[in-house]
Design a protein around this motif. Structure first.
Motif, PDB file in Angstrom:
ATOM      1  N   VAL A 133      21.876  11.392  -7.103  1.00 35.45           N
ATOM      2  CA  VAL A 133      22.093  13.184  -7.082  1.00 35.45           C
ATOM      3  C   VAL A 133      21.303  13.939  -6.550  1.00 35.45           C
ATOM      4  CG1 VAL A 133      21.181  14.891  -8.785  1.00 35.45           C
ATOM      5  CG2 VAL A 133      21.978  12.283 -10.035  1.00 35.45           C
ATOM      6  N   ARG A 134      21.687  14.380  -5.668  1.00 36.85           N
ATOM      7  CA  ARG A 134      20.477  15.272  -4.962  1.00 36.85           C
ATOM      8  C   ARG A 134      20.286  16.355  -5.455  1.00 36.85           C
ATOM      9  NH1 ARG A 134      20.709  16.672   1.393  1.00 36.85           N
ATOM     10  NH2 ARG A 134      19.750  14.572   1.411  1.00 36.85           N
ATOM     11  N   ILE A 135      18.708  16.543  -5.551  1.00 42.26           N
ATOM     12  CA  ILE A 135      18.198  18.170  -6.439  1.00 42.26           C
ATOM     13  C   ILE A 135      17.647  19.362  -5.470  1.00 42.26           C
ATOM     14  CG2 ILE A 135      17.070  18.647  -8.214  1.00 42.26           C
ATOM     15  CD1 ILE A 135      17.194  15.636 -10.210  1.00 42.26           C
ATOM     16  N   THR A 136      17.917  20.219  -5.395  1.00 38.37           N
ATOM     17  CA  THR A 136      17.672  20.944  -4.541  1.00 38.37           C
ATOM     18  C   THR A 136      17.300  22.446  -5.418  1.00 38.37           C
ATOM     19  OG1 THR A 136      18.764  19.993  -2.489  1.00 38.37           O
ATOM     20  CG2 THR A 136      17.959  22.410  -2.331  1.00 38.37           C
ATOM     21  N   ALA A 137      16.143  23.327  -4.470  1.00 38.41           N
ATOM     22  CA  ALA A 137      15.389  23.744  -5.713  1.00 38.41           C
ATOM     23  C   ALA A 137      15.371  25.415  -4.247  1.00 38.41           C
ATOM     24  CB  ALA A 137      14.543  23.841  -6.259  1.00 38.41           C
ATOM     25  N   CYS A 191      14.082  14.470   0.999  1.00 40.26           N
ATOM     26  CA  CYS A 191      15.000  14.392   1.569  1.00 40.26           C
ATOM     27  C   CYS A 191      14.701  14.344   2.910  1.00 40.26           C
ATOM     28  CB  CYS A 191      15.930  16.070   1.418  1.00 40.26           C
ATOM     29  SG  CYS A 191      16.357  16.343  -0.543  1.00 40.26           S
ATOM     30  N   THR A 192      15.310  13.392   4.063  1.00 40.76           N
ATOM     31  CA  THR A 192      15.007  13.873   5.192  1.00 40.76           C
ATOM     32  C   THR A 192      16.074  14.543   5.646  1.00 40.76           C
ATOM     33  OG1 THR A 192      16.246  11.914   5.646  1.00 40.76           O
ATOM     34  CG2 THR A 192      13.832  11.647   5.270  1.00 40.76           C
ATOM     35  N   ASP A 193      16.797  15.839   5.705  1.00 41.25           N
ATOM     36  CA  ASP A 193      17.560  16.209   6.889  1.00 41.25           C
ATOM     37  C   ASP A 193      16.957  17.740   6.123  1.00 41.25           C
ATOM     38  OD1 ASP A 193      18.404  16.300   4.212  1.00 41.25           O
ATOM     39  OD2 ASP A 193      20.605  16.476   4.381  1.00 41.25           O
TER      40      ASP A 193
END
Length: 157
Positions: A118-122, A26-28
């Motif tokens: 799909v955005r995956i954030t941990a 992700c760039t943001d």
């Protein structure tokens, strides 16, 4: 001239349906790890399949526990989101160094074919907890029974 434009458009549609998935950090969002590799099986996914995402990263921080947030967009429009326990998808506590996260997401039989992100954030628990990683995975869902889907060989047990 019209026939050349139709042929070019048809080629783009076919190539889009056959293209493999892609991913990028992700760039943001600032993350506390570097992502080394992301896998998607089957590639491409199809309605009724279960997509298996594997994420290989290197953590720069330790996280005792956290969440894995998933958001799905279809043609750029958000359609689904959920949060899962990070410790169900990787070993906790997450220590500095190599980290592998495994995630399975079923695609209902009514999943429309087309482009998905799909955005995956941990991230750790709490407002001030560090974010381990964030990535966007782009792929196309192909119709069940399509020529592209038929080229997929199931993994042997």
């Amino acid at each position: 001239m019209k026939s050349q434009a139709c042929i070019a458009l048809l080629c783009l549609i076919v190539l889009q349906g056959c293209s493999a998935f892609s991913w990028k950090p992700c760039t943001d969002v600032e993350s506390k790890s570097s992502i080394k590799d992301v896998g998607l099986t089957p590639d491409p996914p199809f309605p009724g399949s279960t997509a298996q995402f594997t994420i290989d990263a290197t953590a720069d921080v330790e996280i005792a526990a956290g969440t894995l947030d998933i958001s799905v967009a279809y043609h750029g429009f958000p359609i689904y989101s959920e949060s899962k326990d990070l410790c169900d998808k990787t070993e906790c506590p997450v220590k500095k160094g190599p980290v592998k996260v495994a995630l399975e997401e079923p695609f209902p039989i009514i999943t429309p074919p087309g482009p998905y992100t799909v955005r995956i954030t941990a991230k750790g628990k709490g407002n001030d907890a560090p974010q381990l990683f964030c990535l966007d995975v782009d792929f196309n869902v192909v119709p069940q029974g399509s020529a592209t889907q038929q080229n997929i060989r199931p993994e042997s047990s």
